[in-house]
Scaffold this motif. Structure first.
Motif, PDB file in Angstrom:
ATOM      1  N   ASN A  99       6.604   0.641  10.548  1.00  7.17           N
ATOM      2  CA  ASN A  99       7.453   0.977   9.530  1.00  7.17           C
ATOM      3  C   ASN A  99       6.934  -0.274   8.257  1.00  7.17           C
ATOM      4  OD1 ASN A  99       9.284   0.785   6.894  1.00  7.17           O
ATOM      5  ND2 ASN A  99      10.838   1.949   8.260  1.00  7.17           N
ATOM      6  N   VAL A 100       5.975   0.292   7.500  1.00  7.45           N
ATOM      7  CA  VAL A 100       5.578  -0.554   6.366  1.00  7.45           C
ATOM      8  C   VAL A 100       5.815   0.209   5.146  1.00  7.45           C
ATOM      9  CG1 VAL A 100       3.804  -1.951   7.643  1.00  7.45           C
ATOM     10  CG2 VAL A 100       3.082   0.280   6.896  1.00  7.45           C
ATOM     11  N   PHE A 101       7.058   0.886   5.091  1.00  7.67           N
ATOM     12  CA  PHE A 101       7.445   1.620   3.869  1.00  7.67           C
ATOM     13  C   PHE A 101       8.662   1.498   3.280  1.00  7.67           C
ATOM     14  CE2 PHE A 101       7.809   4.305   7.569  1.00  7.67           C
ATOM     15  CZ  PHE A 101       9.398   4.861   7.346  1.00  7.67           C
ATOM     16  N   GLN A 102       9.496   0.629   4.019  1.00  9.70           N
ATOM     17  CA  GLN A 102      10.821   0.234   3.727  1.00  9.70           C
ATOM     18  C   GLN A 102      11.239  -1.005   3.137  1.00  9.70           C
ATOM     19  OE1 GLN A 102      13.395   2.045   6.518  1.00  9.70           O
ATOM     20  NE2 GLN A 102      14.024   3.664   4.965  1.00  9.70           N
ATOM     21  N   ASP A 103      10.022  -1.622   2.669  1.00 12.11           N
ATOM     22  CA  ASP A 103      10.267  -3.152   1.869  1.00 12.11           C
ATOM     23  C   ASP A 103      10.051  -3.374   0.450  1.00 12.11           C
ATOM     24  OD1 ASP A 103       9.655  -5.986   1.642  1.00 12.11           O
ATOM     25  OD2 ASP A 103      10.084  -6.221   3.518  1.00 12.11           O
ATOM     26  N   ASP A 104      10.617  -3.966  -0.147  1.00 12.56           N
ATOM     27  CA  ASP A 104      10.322  -3.966  -1.672  1.00 12.56           C
ATOM     28  C   ASP A 104       8.849  -4.569  -1.956  1.00 12.56           C
ATOM     29  OD1 ASP A 104      13.004  -3.271  -2.342  1.00 12.56           O
ATOM     30  OD2 ASP A 104      13.578  -5.221  -2.775  1.00 12.56           O
ATOM     31  N   ASP A 105       8.359  -5.346  -1.241  1.00 10.10           N
ATOM     32  CA  ASP A 105       7.245  -5.930  -1.159  1.00 10.10           C
ATOM     33  C   ASP A 105       5.899  -4.819  -1.105  1.00 10.10           C
ATOM     34  OD1 ASP A 105       7.602  -8.436  -1.500  1.00 10.10           O
ATOM     35  OD2 ASP A 105       7.464  -8.914   0.686  1.00 10.10           O
ATOM     36  N   TYR A 106       6.468  -3.448  -0.521  1.00  6.68           N
ATOM     37  CA  TYR A 106       5.525  -2.528  -0.406  1.00  6.68           C
ATOM     38  C   TYR A 106       5.523  -1.455  -1.418  1.00  6.68           C
ATOM     39  CZ  TYR A 106       5.517  -4.497   4.384  1.00  6.68           C
ATOM     40  OH  TYR A 106       5.276  -5.241   5.478  1.00  6.68           O
ATOM     41  N   MET A 107       6.029  -1.789  -2.718  1.00  6.91           N
ATOM     42  CA  MET A 107       6.150  -1.013  -3.745  1.00  6.91           C
ATOM     43  C   MET A 107       4.729  -0.378  -4.100  1.00  6.91           C
ATOM     44  SD  MET A 107       7.829  -1.185  -7.458  1.00  6.91           S
ATOM     45  CE  MET A 107       7.038  -2.594  -8.240  1.00  6.91           C
ATOM     46  N   LEU A 108       3.643  -1.011  -4.123  1.00  7.84           N
ATOM     47  CA  LEU A 108       2.410  -0.918  -4.379  1.00  7.84           C
ATOM     48  C   LEU A 108       1.498  -0.863  -3.196  1.00  7.84           C
ATOM     49  CD1 LEU A 108       1.853  -3.259  -7.776  1.00  7.84           C
ATOM     50  CD2 LEU A 108       2.698  -0.818  -7.369  1.00  7.84           C
ATOM     51  N   ARG A 119      -0.552  -7.702   2.223  1.00  7.59           N
ATOM     52  CA  ARG A 119      -1.264  -7.061   2.974  1.00  7.59           C
ATOM     53  C   ARG A 119      -1.177  -7.713   4.587  1.00  7.59           C
ATOM     54  NH1 ARG A 119      -5.626  -7.023  -1.178  1.00  7.59           N
ATOM     55  NH2 ARG A 119      -6.845  -8.355   0.084  1.00  7.59           N
ATOM     56  N   ARG A 120      -1.277  -9.121   4.164  1.00 11.78           N
ATOM     57  CA  ARG A 120      -0.987  -9.921   5.556  1.00 11.78           C
ATOM     58  C   ARG A 120       0.377  -9.607   6.335  1.00 11.78           C
ATOM     59  NH1 ARG A 120      -3.710 -14.282   2.493  1.00 11.78           N
ATOM     60  NH2 ARG A 120      -1.747 -14.934   1.916  1.00 11.78           N
ATOM     61  N   LYS A 121       1.248  -9.493   5.396  1.00 11.00           N
ATOM     62  CA  LYS A 121       2.550  -9.429   5.759  1.00 11.00           C
ATOM     63  C   LYS A 121       2.771  -7.826   6.695  1.00 11.00           C
ATOM     64  CE  LYS A 121       7.388  -8.325   4.391  1.00 11.00           C
ATOM     65  NZ  LYS A 121       8.206  -8.516   3.320  1.00 11.00           N
ATOM     66  N   ALA A 122       2.201  -6.815   6.162  1.00 14.82           N
ATOM     67  CA  ALA A 122       2.149  -5.596   6.493  1.00 14.82           C
ATOM     68  C   ALA A 122       1.403  -5.632   7.816  1.00 14.82           C
ATOM     69  CB  ALA A 122       1.513  -4.696   5.697  1.00 14.82           C
ATOM     70  N   LEU A 123       0.081  -6.338   8.126  1.00 15.00           N
ATOM     71  CA  LEU A 123      -0.602  -6.344   9.046  1.00 15.00           C
ATOM     72  C   LEU A 123       0.006  -7.024  10.373  1.00 15.00           C
ATOM     73  CD1 LEU A 123      -2.956  -5.792  10.642  1.00 15.00           C
ATOM     74  CD2 LEU A 123      -4.120  -8.090   9.573  1.00 15.00           C
ATOM     75  N   GLY A 124       0.967  -8.036  10.154  1.00 17.09           N
ATOM     76  CA  GLY A 124       1.611  -8.808  10.813  1.00 17.09           C
ATOM     77  C   GLY A 124       2.678  -7.800  11.697  1.00 17.09           C
ATOM     78  N   HIS A 125       3.216  -7.103  10.710  1.00 17.94           N
ATOM     79  CA  HIS A 125       4.279  -5.993  11.501  1.00 17.94           C
ATOM     80  C   HIS A 125       3.526  -4.955  12.370  1.00 17.94           C
ATOM     81  CE1 HIS A 125       7.387  -3.245  11.934  1.00 17.94           C
ATOM     82  NE2 HIS A 125       6.519  -2.164  11.458  1.00 17.94           N
ATOM     83  N   LEU A 126       2.349  -4.741  12.108  1.00 18.29           N
ATOM     84  CA  LEU A 126       1.605  -3.677  12.802  1.00 18.29           C
ATOM     85  C   LEU A 126       1.152  -4.479  14.326  1.00 18.29           C
ATOM     86  CD1 LEU A 126      -0.616  -1.955  10.329  1.00 18.29           C
ATOM     87  CD2 LEU A 126       1.602  -1.515  11.030  1.00 18.29           C
ATOM     88  N   LEU A 127       0.844  -5.708  14.230  1.00 16.74           N
ATOM     89  CA  LEU A 127       0.530  -6.384  15.218  1.00 16.74           C
ATOM     90  C   LEU A 127       1.641  -6.787  16.220  1.00 16.74           C
ATOM     91  CD1 LEU A 127      -2.286  -8.767  13.855  1.00 16.74           C
ATOM     92  CD2 LEU A 127      -2.574  -6.739  14.961  1.00 16.74           C
ATOM     93  N   GLU A 165      -9.345   0.102   6.105  1.00 13.25           N
ATOM     94  CA  GLU A 165     -10.414   0.010   7.083  1.00 13.25           C
ATOM     95  C   GLU A 165     -10.193  -1.496   7.842  1.00 13.25           C
ATOM     96  OE1 GLU A 165     -15.216   0.005   8.101  1.00 13.25           O
ATOM     97  OE2 GLU A 165     -14.202   0.870   6.015  1.00 13.25           O
ATOM     98  N   GLU A 166      -9.930  -2.344   6.951  1.00  6.85           N
ATOM     99  CA  GLU A 166      -9.812  -3.763   7.667  1.00  6.85           C
ATOM    100  C   GLU A 166      -8.742  -3.870   8.143  1.00  6.85           C
ATOM    101  OE1 GLU A 166      -9.428  -8.523   5.740  1.00  6.85           O
ATOM    102  OE2 GLU A 166      -9.898  -6.540   4.431  1.00  6.85           O
ATOM    103  N   ALA A 167      -7.336  -3.392   7.953  1.00  6.08           N
ATOM    104  CA  ALA A 167      -6.278  -3.469   8.702  1.00  6.08           C
ATOM    105  C   ALA A 167      -6.188  -2.587  10.088  1.00  6.08           C
ATOM    106  CB  ALA A 167      -5.012  -2.947   7.896  1.00  6.08           C
ATOM    107  N   LEU A 168      -6.914  -1.528   9.884  1.00  4.83           N
ATOM    108  CA  LEU A 168      -7.181  -0.603  11.065  1.00  4.83           C
ATOM    109  C   LEU A 168      -7.917  -1.140  12.171  1.00  4.83           C
ATOM    110  CD1 LEU A 168      -7.227   2.963   9.467  1.00  4.83           C
ATOM    111  CD2 LEU A 168      -5.262   2.145  10.893  1.00  4.83           C
ATOM    112  N   SER A 169      -9.096  -2.167  11.681  1.00  4.36           N
ATOM    113  CA  SER A 169      -9.997  -2.615  12.393  1.00  4.36           C
ATOM    114  C   SER A 169      -9.114  -3.746  13.301  1.00  4.36           C
ATOM    115  CB  SER A 169     -11.110  -3.181  11.590  1.00  4.36           C
ATOM    116  OG  SER A 169     -11.866  -2.217  11.369  1.00  4.36           O
ATOM    117  N   ALA A 170      -8.485  -4.379  12.484  1.00  6.72           N
ATOM    118  CA  ALA A 170      -7.591  -5.621  13.193  1.00  6.72           C
ATOM    119  C   ALA A 170      -6.595  -5.072  14.344  1.00  6.72           C
ATOM    120  CB  ALA A 170      -6.783  -6.334  12.292  1.00  6.72           C
TER     121      ALA A 170
END
Length: 393
Positions: A99-108, A119-127, A165-170
């Motif tokens: 879930n990287v869509f329900q945080d105020d930081d993700y408005m853009l 972007r780092r915050k979102a990637l951290g969640h995915l990992l 692409e960078e995030a998916l690669s990580a």
């Protein structure tokens, strides 16, 4: 019309016994539209109670042995213990949904946001979700991004693809040998000008570049009106890139109605391509998951009915007279081929499935058996107080 008393029915039943349909934890909680989330009695308050309800669906259908989790909606302190809890109740934890869509930081945007810190915050969640997979023993990580833009010129479209692409690669590099991610797509909403992953082709291109552990997932509600979804299924199967499905129904957009409710013929057409393309075999790894919001219907009954709808479409696809179909196709017999196809669709497979359930030690009517069990009355009385699960809860 196909005669289900003949030998093909035996083969079909053998295949149907092996069917595996995953239910989503969030379908057991309160849900609604963008205007209103509707509260119901007896909805779960914890991930454990969601698992309890998922176990009921498996108990009465026999083909729903896993439940997908959604993080952070299903956050717990100990995921290994949660997986053990599920096993005790006769099911297992399935896909882990991010879930990287329900945080105020993700408005853009999340992983495509112009701000590198976000972007780092979102990637951290995915990992982190891959860490959870390690603890639960899950094979699949489900990735869906609301990232996109609402206005022309808002951001650089090509740059956003590079960030994706960078995030998916990580994430890909973090996956274990027996893990994979399923990359979803959506035509629009909440991004209304350009969604960063808008269609199967974009998702396929990213997955193709990454390798075999990156697969495309087809949500049946995420396409433009009139899109031939079964063509997409056939193409991805042929290329070895169909990772799975999010089954639901749509009348207008991403309605998330019960699978088979709006267009049962489409569900049959999809399952025909799955069966003929070899995607039904367990070794292909194609995941069949429900992704629905039971806004006005009872939660558990809605899930049971949805599982039954998939079973019926699958049974019809398995009963197709493929030899006759291929002969008609090869000879250019347009009407003959279509007649064989429609015969399979028009077959009443409910008696076959009722017989199969009884052979599996189940009640022939899962809905009636569940209603008679008194489980709903029990949870409606017990689940009072606390915070009912729902969107964002």
């Amino acid at each position: 019309m196909t005669d289900i008393s003949t030998a093909p029915s035996t083969t079909a039943k053998d295949a149907l016994r092996r069917q595996h349909i995953e239910t989503p934890s969030w379908a057991y909680g309160n849900s609604g539209t963008r205007f209103k989330v509707f509260a119901q009695r007896g909805v779960p308050r914890t991930p454990q109670e969601k698992i309890d309800d998922a176990a009921q669906v498996h108990r009465y259908t026999g083909v729903a042995p896993t439940v997908a989790l959604h993080i952070p909606w299903d956050t717990v302190d100990d995921y290994t213990a949660l997986a053990a809890y599920a096993k005790e109740r006769g099911v297992q934890v399935g896909a882990i949904n991010t879930n990287v869509f329900q945080d105020d930081d993700y408005m853009l945007g999340s992983v495509t946001n112009p701000d590198p810190a976000i972007r780092r915050k979102a990637l951290g969640h995915l990992l982190e979700c891959v860490d959870i997979m390690d603890a639960t023993g899950s094979r699949d990580l489900k990735l869906w991004f609301s990232d996109g833009t609402n206005y022309p010129g808002q951001d650089d479209i090509r740059a956003r693809q590079g960030r994706m692409e960078e995030a998916l690669s990580a994430v890909y590099e973090r996956l274990g040998d027996d893990q994979r991610f399923l990359l979803e797509y959506k035509l629009f909403e909440p991004a209304f000008y350009a969604t960063d992953l808008p269609d199967w082709g974009t998702s396929y291109a990213h997955c193709l570049k990454l390798g075999p552990k990156a697969q495309v997932v087809v949500d049946t509600g995420h396409h433009a009106p009139g899109t031939n979804i079964e063509f997409i299924v056939a193409f991805l199967l042929r290329e070895g890139k169909l990772g799975g499905f999010d089954f639901n129904s749509r009348f207008y957009a991403d309605d998330d109605l019960m699978v088979g409710a709006a267009d049962p013929f489409q569900l049959f057409r999809i399952m025909h391509e799955v069966v003929q393309g070899g995607g039904y075999a367990p070794e292909t790894g194609v995941a069949f998951m429900l992704d629905q919001c039971h806004n006005i219907e009872p939660k558990i009954q809605g899930q049971i009915r949805s599982v039954m709808n998939v079973q019926e479409a699958t049974a019809k696809a398995l009963l197709m007279d493929v030899e006759a179909l291929r002969a008609a196709q090869a000879s250019g017999d347009v009407l003959g081929a279509n007649a064989v196809y429609m015969d399979a669709y028009n077959t009443d497979v409910r008696p076959l499935l009722a017989e199969l359930r009884e052979e599996m030690g189940l009640h022939k009517d899962p809905i009636a058996a569940y209603v008679a069990s008194g489980y709903f009355e029990k949870i409606a009385e017990e689940r009072t107080g606390g915070q009912a699960a729902g969107w964002g809860a």
